[in-house]
Design a protein around this motif. Structure first.
Motif, PDB file in Angstrom:
ATOM      1  N   PRO A  71       0.810  -1.232   0.000  1.00 43.04           N
ATOM      2  CA  PRO A  71       0.000   0.000   0.000  1.00 43.04           C
ATOM      3  C   PRO A  71       0.841   1.279   0.000  1.00 43.04           C
ATOM      4  O   PRO A  71       0.468   2.272  -0.627  1.00 43.04           O
ATOM      5  N   LEU A  72       1.999   1.256   0.705  1.00 38.48           N
ATOM      6  CA  LEU A  72       2.879   2.423   0.723  1.00 38.48           C
ATOM      7  C   LEU A  72       3.494   2.668  -0.650  1.00 38.48           C
ATOM      8  O   LEU A  72       3.595   3.819  -1.100  1.00 38.48           O
ATOM      9  N   VAL A  73       3.905   1.591  -1.314  1.00 32.32           N
ATOM     10  CA  VAL A  73       4.474   1.720  -2.658  1.00 32.32           C
ATOM     11  C   VAL A  73       3.429   2.285  -3.610  1.00 32.32           C
ATOM     12  O   VAL A  73       3.713   3.191  -4.414  1.00 32.32           O
ATOM     13  N   LEU A  74       2.207   1.767  -3.519  1.00 35.20           N
ATOM     14  CA  LEU A  74       1.135   2.252  -4.394  1.00 35.20           C
ATOM     15  C   LEU A  74       0.788   3.714  -4.080  1.00 35.20           C
ATOM     16  O   LEU A  74       0.441   4.483  -4.993  1.00 35.20           O
ATOM     17  N   PHE A  75       0.877   4.094  -2.801  1.00 31.15           N
ATOM     18  CA  PHE A  75       0.610   5.489  -2.433  1.00 31.15           C
ATOM     19  C   PHE A  75       1.636   6.424  -3.072  1.00 31.15           C
ATOM     20  O   PHE A  75       1.276   7.473  -3.610  1.00 31.15           O
ATOM     21  N   VAL A  76       2.915   6.032  -3.024  1.00 30.75           N
ATOM     22  CA  VAL A  76       3.958   6.837  -3.663  1.00 30.75           C
ATOM     23  C   VAL A  76       3.720   6.904  -5.175  1.00 30.75           C
ATOM     24  O   VAL A  76       3.875   7.968  -5.799  1.00 30.75           O
ATOM     25  N   SER A 312     -12.882  13.848  -5.915  1.00 29.51           N
ATOM     26  CA  SER A 312     -13.045  12.630  -5.114  1.00 29.51           C
ATOM     27  C   SER A 312     -12.023  11.533  -5.424  1.00 29.51           C
ATOM     28  O   SER A 312     -11.546  10.852  -4.513  1.00 29.51           O
ATOM     29  N   SER A 313     -11.648  11.357  -6.660  1.00 34.33           N
ATOM     30  CA  SER A 313     -10.816  10.201  -7.025  1.00 34.33           C
ATOM     31  C   SER A 313      -9.340  10.387  -6.694  1.00 34.33           C
ATOM     32  O   SER A 313      -8.736   9.572  -6.000  1.00 34.33           O
ATOM     33  N   PHE A 314      -8.756  11.470  -7.214  1.00 31.70           N
ATOM     34  CA  PHE A 314      -7.302  11.646  -7.096  1.00 31.70           C
ATOM     35  C   PHE A 314      -6.890  12.832  -6.239  1.00 31.70           C
ATOM     36  O   PHE A 314      -5.698  13.055  -6.032  1.00 31.70           O
ATOM     37  N   GLY A 315      -7.839  13.615  -5.753  1.00 39.06           N
ATOM     38  CA  GLY A 315      -7.505  14.755  -4.926  1.00 39.06           C
ATOM     39  C   GLY A 315      -6.929  15.913  -5.723  1.00 39.06           C
ATOM     40  O   GLY A 315      -6.872  15.886  -6.964  1.00 39.06           O
ATOM     41  N   GLU A 346      -6.165  15.645  10.043  1.00 37.53           N
ATOM     42  CA  GLU A 346      -5.287  14.969   9.085  1.00 37.53           C
ATOM     43  C   GLU A 346      -6.027  14.032   8.125  1.00 37.53           C
ATOM     44  O   GLU A 346      -5.732  14.038   6.924  1.00 37.53           O
ATOM     45  N   PRO A 347      -6.993  13.224   8.568  1.00 39.09           N
ATOM     46  CA  PRO A 347      -7.712  12.372   7.605  1.00 39.09           C
ATOM     47  C   PRO A 347      -8.450  13.183   6.549  1.00 39.09           C
ATOM     48  O   PRO A 347      -8.458  12.811   5.363  1.00 39.09           O
ATOM     49  N   VAL A 348      -9.082  14.291   6.957  1.00 36.06           N
ATOM     50  CA  VAL A 348      -9.795  15.143   5.997  1.00 36.06           C
ATOM     51  C   VAL A 348      -8.823  15.738   4.995  1.00 36.06           C
ATOM     52  O   VAL A 348      -9.085  15.768   3.779  1.00 36.06           O
ATOM     53  N   GLN A 349      -7.671  16.215   5.481  1.00 36.07           N
ATOM     54  CA  GLN A 349      -6.695  16.803   4.564  1.00 36.07           C
ATOM     55  C   GLN A 349      -6.152  15.757   3.598  1.00 36.07           C
ATOM     56  O   GLN A 349      -5.922  16.052   2.423  1.00 36.07           O
ATOM     57  N   LEU A 350      -5.949  14.540   4.092  1.00 37.90           N
ATOM     58  CA  LEU A 350      -5.484  13.459   3.214  1.00 37.90           C
ATOM     59  C   LEU A 350      -6.500  13.178   2.117  1.00 37.90           C
ATOM     60  O   LEU A 350      -6.129  12.973   0.953  1.00 37.90           O
ATOM     61  N   GLY A 355      -7.432  12.181  -2.519  1.00 38.88           N
ATOM     62  CA  GLY A 355      -8.671  11.553  -2.950  1.00 38.88           C
ATOM     63  C   GLY A 355      -8.943  10.234  -2.254  1.00 38.88           C
ATOM     64  O   GLY A 355      -8.229   9.818  -1.333  1.00 38.88           O
ATOM     65  N   ILE A 356      -9.970   9.571  -2.714  1.00 40.44           N
ATOM     66  CA  ILE A 356     -10.377   8.293  -2.106  1.00 40.44           C
ATOM     67  C   ILE A 356      -9.294   7.242  -2.279  1.00 40.44           C
ATOM     68  O   ILE A 356      -9.030   6.452  -1.371  1.00 40.44           O
ATOM     69  N   PHE A 357      -8.633   7.231  -3.438  1.00 39.56           N
ATOM     70  CA  PHE A 357      -7.603   6.220  -3.686  1.00 39.56           C
ATOM     71  C   PHE A 357      -6.454   6.338  -2.677  1.00 39.56           C
ATOM     72  O   PHE A 357      -6.025   5.342  -2.086  1.00 39.56           O
ATOM     73  N   GLY A 358      -5.955   7.534  -2.487  1.00 44.15           N
ATOM     74  CA  GLY A 358      -4.864   7.732  -1.529  1.00 44.15           C
ATOM     75  C   GLY A 358      -5.284   7.419  -0.110  1.00 44.15           C
ATOM     76  O   GLY A 358      -4.549   6.773   0.648  1.00 44.15           O
ATOM     77  N   PHE A 359      -6.468   7.869   0.256  1.00 44.46           N
ATOM     78  CA  PHE A 359      -6.986   7.632   1.610  1.00 44.46           C
ATOM     79  C   PHE A 359      -7.137   6.134   1.883  1.00 44.46           C
ATOM     80  O   PHE A 359      -6.749   5.642   2.950  1.00 44.46           O
ATOM     81  N   LEU A 360      -7.688   5.390   0.918  1.00 44.56           N
ATOM     82  CA  LEU A 360      -7.875   3.947   1.101  1.00 44.56           C
ATOM     83  C   LEU A 360      -6.542   3.210   1.205  1.00 44.56           C
ATOM     84  O   LEU A 360      -6.415   2.262   1.986  1.00 44.56           O
ATOM     85  N   LEU A 361      -5.564   3.632   0.432  1.00 42.83           N
ATOM     86  CA  LEU A 361      -4.252   2.985   0.503  1.00 42.83           C
ATOM     87  C   LEU A 361      -3.635   3.147   1.892  1.00 42.83           C
ATOM     88  O   LEU A 361      -3.049   2.197   2.441  1.00 42.83           O
ATOM     89  N   VAL A 362      -3.765   4.332   2.476  1.00 47.26           N
ATOM     90  CA  VAL A 362      -3.253   4.557   3.832  1.00 47.26           C
ATOM     91  C   VAL A 362      -4.031   3.711   4.835  1.00 47.26           C
ATOM     92  O   VAL A 362      -3.445   3.093   5.733  1.00 47.26           O
ATOM     93  N   LEU A 363      -5.349   3.650   4.691  1.00 47.37           N
ATOM     94  CA  LEU A 363      -6.174   2.842   5.597  1.00 47.37           C
ATOM     95  C   LEU A 363      -5.826   1.358   5.498  1.00 47.37           C
ATOM     96  O   LEU A 363      -5.751   0.657   6.521  1.00 47.37           O
TER      97      LEU A 363
END
Length: 617
Positions: A71-76, A312-315, A346-350, A355-363
């Protein structure tokens, strides 16, 4: 001593020296929020990961720890995708509102643009985030004995005590928002919240003398936390302290309960004494009206929901919250500043930035990471290990809870310590007892020498490239900071010479980092300010490059346009371009840019008043 042993010893010494420096200096230099400590954190993290990998490659066979890294690699990768130049039509399909922003507010809509509305900010945040990943990766792979864990524990507790003691001593200084060595009391409280549980837990597993000193340090740190007057910090800490003591009482029996009770009594006694303080009592009393005291932050979250809906998708791009929020702001602020660079959540700013993709990867990373930890913890019976694990977990829990009320992870000292503790607890959870080796899942890697050399070369070139970006950003920021603090002399000739010097310096900053729109704006400001000052009119005739006012203003126009194309959502850029057009008597263009400025920051009274004054003239 064999060559491999010598390399192992030297490498370990260097790595621990770097790690200890990362523990000690960020909290001592304003929490690491200024340019120099950020540069040092990024530099040391690059050297840290390079030395660690170099040390591994000198071995015939080495191990890398298994953890949920995907998930960290995908977030980067997602952040890199935010920076990728895309055709505007394709970008508009991926993120319609981003495409619309560029079409409506860019001066010259480019054929290609990134999903990030300000790529320079995204690059800066990615470099800093990468440094945290380097630190986390090195700690989770390097810390392989209980002695190394104890050394880091002690270092963290000692520096926490030092900044806390300084904070208590200097509490009655004129600075209201500052506390200790941090620029903000909330930043300090978030930092010390992670350290206090470590000190309490460490006191329960130490000899008597160390136990007493650890409890004393924990008491001073708790006292400093209350004196910081951080409401979010105090509430988060008390909740984490209660849960820490609850889990300790469940797992720990017999005589050790006595020491736990001593810790509780001592901390609560100091807390009670602090509560009697007039300032602390008044500060905490405001919590009885949470909707009133947090009205601005609740409004920020409400407005952020509109941004999340549109992107929503990519922020909007990592690090760009402050660039987009002003456009969606619907309230007048009750605090001392109008520009919100952070969501204070912090979650709202993320969600806004990735977007949802980045937020889900962190979760997903958090879920998988802590799933392993809690599964192992449930089978733990060793008191020593239980105390260390719980101290780490509830330090992490406390700052995470606090992050719902403030931007605590945007403070480098907090983020660095969080990454270190996060890595430590993962290593400790796999210990069976104090004397066992850290039997943890790992990848066993054995590479032929040609492949090692190739990989090391590629890694070296990559890190050199990253370092060059870091260095150029740092050098340009230092130049810029010096420029904005310069006072122009009163004497006309001296003033013009100073302007020339400043213009030359800002040009150097632009050469180092041409993607920073603020540098372009500053150069345009200096040029247009110089040639529009009536008192300089006669003297400027002696300077060939400034004797044509119209020519200089056209140059300023191009700089403002470039700044807008790099960062189209900045209302100030459009306002200044509108002013410049009014100087050139281009009324239609002036009105157009002023309208854009209002659309981008509709609640900004300063911009409205400024535009009204220009139009009256």
């Amino acid at each position: 001593m064999h060559r491999e042993e010598a390399v192992e010893y030297l490498g370990s010494f260097v790595i621990e020296a770097f790690l200890l420096s990362l523990v000690f200096f960020p909290p001592l230099i304003y929490g690491g929020v200024t340019n120099t400590p950020i540069f040092l954190i990024e530099l040391i993290s690059i050297l840290l990961v390079f030395v660690f990998i170099l040390k591994c490659f000198f071995k015939k066979e080495f191990h890398l720890i298994r953890f949920p890294f995907l998930p960290l690699v995908l977030f980067v990768c997602l952040i890199l995708f935010q920076l990728l130049p895309l055709p505007l039509d394709f970008l508009s399909v991926l993120s319609p509102k981003t495409g619309l922003l560029f079409k409506d507010f860019m001066v010259n809509p480019a054929s290609n643009h990134s999903l990030s509305i300000n790529p320079e900010l995204t690059v800066s945040m990615l470099l800093l985030f990468s440094s945290y990943l380097f630190i986390f990766f090195t700690v989770i792979n390097y810390i392989d004995t209980i002695k190394k864990i104890k050394r880091l524990f002690v270092a963290i507790i000692v520096i926490g005590f030092v900044v806390s003691f300084y904070g208590v001593v200097s509490r009655f200084t004129p600075a209201i928002l500052k506390f200790s060595t941090f620029t903000n009391r909330n930043h300090f409280s978030a930092y010390i919240q992670m350290v206090i549980p470590l000190a309490i837990s460490y006191s329960l597993i130490s000899p008597l003398a160390i136990r007493i000193s650890s409890l004393f340090m924990a008491s001073i740190m708790t006292l400093s936390l209350f004196l910081s007057l951080s409401r979010g910090g105090i509430v988060s800490f008390l909740m984490s302290l209660f849960l820490l003591l609850l889990f300790l009482s469940i797992k720990i029996r017999e005589k050790r309960n006595t020491f736990m009770i001593i810790a509780v009594v001592l901390i609560l006694a100091i807390s009670f004494g602090v509560f009697s303080s007039k300032h602390v009592a008044q500060r905490l009393e405001t919590l009885t009206h949470p909707l009133k005291i947090y009205s601005d932050r609740l409004n920020v979250i409400k407005n952020s929901a509109s941004i999340i809906k549109d992107f929503s998708s990519f922020g909007t791009g990592l690090g760009t919250f402050g660039e987009i929020f002003q456009k969606y702001k619907t309230f007048e602020s009750h605090i001392e500043y109008d520009v919100f660079k952070f969501a204070h959540n912090e979650p709202v700013q993320l969600l806004v930035e990735t977007g949802i993709f980045g937020f889900l990867l962190v979760l997903i990373f958090i879920f998988l990471y802590f799933k392993n930890i809690f599964l192992k913890y449930s089978r733990k019976n060793n008191v020593y290990l239980i105390c260390i694990i719980l101290g780490c977990l509830f330090g992490l829990f406390s700052i995470t809870l606090h992050s719902l009320f403030d931007f605590v992870f945007h403070v480098p000292a907090n983020a660095v310590l969080f990454c270190i503790i996060l890595a430590l607890v993962y290593r400790v959870i796999y210990l069976e007892d104090v004397h066992s080796s850290l039997d943890i899942p790992y990848f066993k890697i054995r590479l032929p020498m040609p492949i090692k050399i190739s990989l090391l070369t590629a890694l070296t070139l990559t890190l050199i490239f990253v370092f060059s970006l870091v260095l150029k950003q740092y050098e340009s920021k230092i130049i810029f900071d010096k420029i904005i603090n310069v006072k122009i002399p009163d004497k006309k000739i001296d003033a013009i010479i100073e302007y020339r010097k400043l213009i030359k310096n800002i040009s150097s900053a632009i050469a180092l980092n041409p993607g920073n729109s603020l540098y372009l704006e500053k150069k345009a400001d200096l040029l247009s300010e110089l040639v529009t000052r009536e008192d300089f009119k006669d003297e400027l005739k002696n300077f060939d490059e400034y004797n044509s006012k119209e020519k200089v203003l056209f140059l300023s126009e191009e700089l403002y346009k470039k700044a807008i194309d790099l960062n189209p959502t900045n209302a100030n850029f459009h306002m200044k371009l509108g002013w410049l057009y009014s100087e050139l008597d281009y009324k239609d263009l002036s009105q157009k840019e002023f309208k854009k400025a209002i659309l981008l920051d509709p609640m900004n009274k300063k911009i409205k008043n400024y535009i009204d004054n220009v139009l009256k003239e």
